[in-house]
Write a protein that holds these residues in place. Structure first.
Motif, PDB file in Angstrom:
ATOM      1  N   MET A   1       0.538  -1.189   0.146  1.00  0.00           N
ATOM      2  CA  MET A   1       0.019   0.001   0.060  1.00  0.00           C
ATOM      3  C   MET A   1       0.833   1.215  -0.080  1.00  0.00           C
ATOM      4  O   MET A   1       1.878   1.574   0.960  1.00  0.00           O
ATOM      5  N   GLU A   2       0.552   2.188  -0.889  1.00  0.00           N
ATOM      6  CA  GLU A   2       1.375   3.419  -1.075  1.00  0.00           C
ATOM      7  C   GLU A   2       0.771   4.407   0.060  1.00  0.00           C
ATOM      8  O   GLU A   2      -0.717   4.397   0.468  1.00  0.00           O
ATOM      9  N   ALA A   3       1.603   5.277   0.259  1.00  0.00           N
ATOM     10  CA  ALA A   3       1.088   6.370   1.544  1.00  0.00           C
ATOM     11  C   ALA A   3       0.126   7.331   0.726  1.00  0.00           C
ATOM     12  O   ALA A   3       0.480   7.812  -0.426  1.00  0.00           O
ATOM     13  N   ASN A   4      -1.056   7.780   1.326  1.00  0.00           N
ATOM     14  CA  ASN A   4      -1.600   8.803   0.688  1.00  0.00           C
ATOM     15  C   ASN A   4      -1.281  10.094   1.016  1.00  0.00           C
ATOM     16  O   ASN A   4      -0.289  10.339   1.663  1.00  0.00           O
ATOM     17  N   LYS A   5      -1.800  10.968   0.137  1.00  0.00           N
ATOM     18  CA  LYS A   5      -1.277  12.587   0.214  1.00  0.00           C
ATOM     19  C   LYS A   5      -1.360  13.100   1.718  1.00  0.00           C
ATOM     20  O   LYS A   5      -0.401  13.842   2.093  1.00  0.00           O
ATOM     21  N   ASP A   6      -2.268  12.682   2.585  1.00  0.00           N
ATOM     22  CA  ASP A   6      -2.280  13.068   3.818  1.00  0.00           C
ATOM     23  C   ASP A   6      -1.166  12.647   4.829  1.00  0.00           C
ATOM     24  O   ASP A   6      -0.439  13.351   5.580  1.00  0.00           O
ATOM     25  N   GLN A   7      -0.765  11.314   4.436  1.00  0.00           N
ATOM     26  CA  GLN A   7       0.222  10.479   5.247  1.00  0.00           C
ATOM     27  C   GLN A   7       1.623  11.256   4.840  1.00  0.00           C
ATOM     28  O   GLN A   7       2.468  11.531   5.754  1.00  0.00           O
ATOM     29  N   VAL A   8       1.643  11.534   3.702  1.00  0.00           N
ATOM     30  CA  VAL A   8       3.060  12.185   3.051  1.00  0.00           C
ATOM     31  C   VAL A   8       3.172  13.425   3.648  1.00  0.00           C
ATOM     32  O   VAL A   8       4.159  13.939   3.950  1.00  0.00           O
ATOM     33  N   SER A   9       2.167  14.284   3.668  1.00  0.00           N
ATOM     34  CA  SER A   9       1.994  15.776   4.158  1.00  0.00           C
ATOM     35  C   SER A   9       2.346  15.700   5.632  1.00  0.00           C
ATOM     36  O   SER A   9       3.316  16.351   6.101  1.00  0.00           O
ATOM     37  N   ARG A  10       1.878  14.753   6.419  1.00  0.00           N
ATOM     38  CA  ARG A  10       2.167  14.715   7.817  1.00  0.00           C
ATOM     39  C   ARG A  10       3.733  14.358   7.905  1.00  0.00           C
ATOM     40  O   ARG A  10       4.404  14.649   8.830  1.00  0.00           O
ATOM     41  N   LEU A  11       4.146  13.296   7.215  1.00  0.00           N
ATOM     42  CA  LEU A  11       5.553  12.970   7.288  1.00  0.00           C
ATOM     43  C   LEU A  11       6.506  14.155   6.930  1.00  0.00           C
ATOM     44  O   LEU A  11       7.284  14.400   7.619  1.00  0.00           O
ATOM     45  N   ALA A  12       6.139  15.034   6.166  1.00  0.00           N
ATOM     46  CA  ALA A  12       7.184  16.198   5.496  1.00  0.00           C
ATOM     47  C   ALA A  12       6.822  17.245   6.647  1.00  0.00           C
ATOM     48  O   ALA A  12       7.805  17.655   7.052  1.00  0.00           O
ATOM     49  N   ARG A  13       5.762  17.310   7.071  1.00  0.00           N
ATOM     50  CA  ARG A  13       5.634  18.197   8.556  1.00  0.00           C
ATOM     51  C   ARG A  13       6.358  17.783   9.741  1.00  0.00           C
ATOM     52  O   ARG A  13       7.216  18.729  10.156  1.00  0.00           O
ATOM     53  N   SER A  14       6.541  16.511   9.898  1.00  0.00           N
ATOM     54  CA  SER A  14       7.103  15.839  11.039  1.00  0.00           C
ATOM     55  C   SER A  14       8.534  16.146  10.900  1.00  0.00           C
ATOM     56  O   SER A  14       9.492  16.441  11.800  1.00  0.00           O
ATOM     57  N   THR A  15       9.178  15.731   9.607  1.00  0.00           N
ATOM     58  CA  THR A  15      10.381  15.596   9.563  1.00  0.00           C
ATOM     59  C   THR A  15      10.931  17.182   9.477  1.00  0.00           C
ATOM     60  O   THR A  15      12.143  17.646  10.001  1.00  0.00           O
ATOM     61  N   SER A  16      10.165  18.219   9.055  1.00  0.00           N
ATOM     62  CA  SER A  16      10.573  19.665   8.940  1.00  0.00           C
ATOM     63  C   SER A  16      10.601  19.985  10.537  1.00  0.00           C
ATOM     64  O   SER A  16      11.519  20.866  10.772  1.00  0.00           O
TER      65      SER A  16
END
Length: 161
Positions: A1-16
């Protein structure tokens, strides 16, 4: 299963947020660029200042300033580049190597205290995933950022070099 847009966004914000938290906490204690210059000199020296700038993705003029400060502190030494007498080579001194080792040991202690209540499995999992993300970023991140910038001309142009 690929990550959805919301999951990618949360990961990007968390790493930032994590990167910013690290930057804020460490910049009060030491100059991260200066440590990066010393680390390049220890791990890959002797190097020209321009090579250190490339390694750190920094402006050569700022590297020259940091090299001078490290030289004044006895942590690096400079010598003429035999291939081009106009350039200098930067090399860590024994004092510089010892300083970097002590700095890294303290960093490990601090990090250990931050994650003291984590399980060994949690630490291993996060390390594995971060290593995977770093490899993926190295393979495609810069290219994807350049592609995205071309799609949005005029926006965030201040970050272009």
């Amino acid at each position: 299963m690929e990550a959805n847009k919301d999951q990618v966004s949360r990961l990007a914000r968390s790493t930032s947020r994590f990167a910013e938290a690290m930057r804020q906490g460490t910049s009060r204690a030491y100059d991260p660029v200066r440590v990066g210059v010393l680390q390049c000199a220890v791990e890959s020296g002797p190097l020209r200042a321009g090579e250190i700038a490339e390694c750190l993705d920094a402006l050569p003029s700022s590297i020259t300033r940091h090299v001078q400060a490290l030289t004044d502190s006895g942590l690096v030494a400079t010598s003429p580049d035999p291939a081009d007498r106009r350039a200098v080579l930067v090399e860590a001194t024994e004092a510089g190597r010892a300083e970097l080792n002590q700095f890294l040991e303290i960093g490990d202690q601090v990090f250990g205290e931050v994650i003291a209540d984590w399980t060994a499995e949690d630490v291993e999992t996060l390390t594995r995933l971060l290593d995977r993300m770093i490899e993926a970023w190295a393979a495609a991140g810069a290219h994807q950022q350049q592609r995205a910038n071309r799609k949005r001309p005029g926006r965030f142009g201040w970050s272009r070099i």
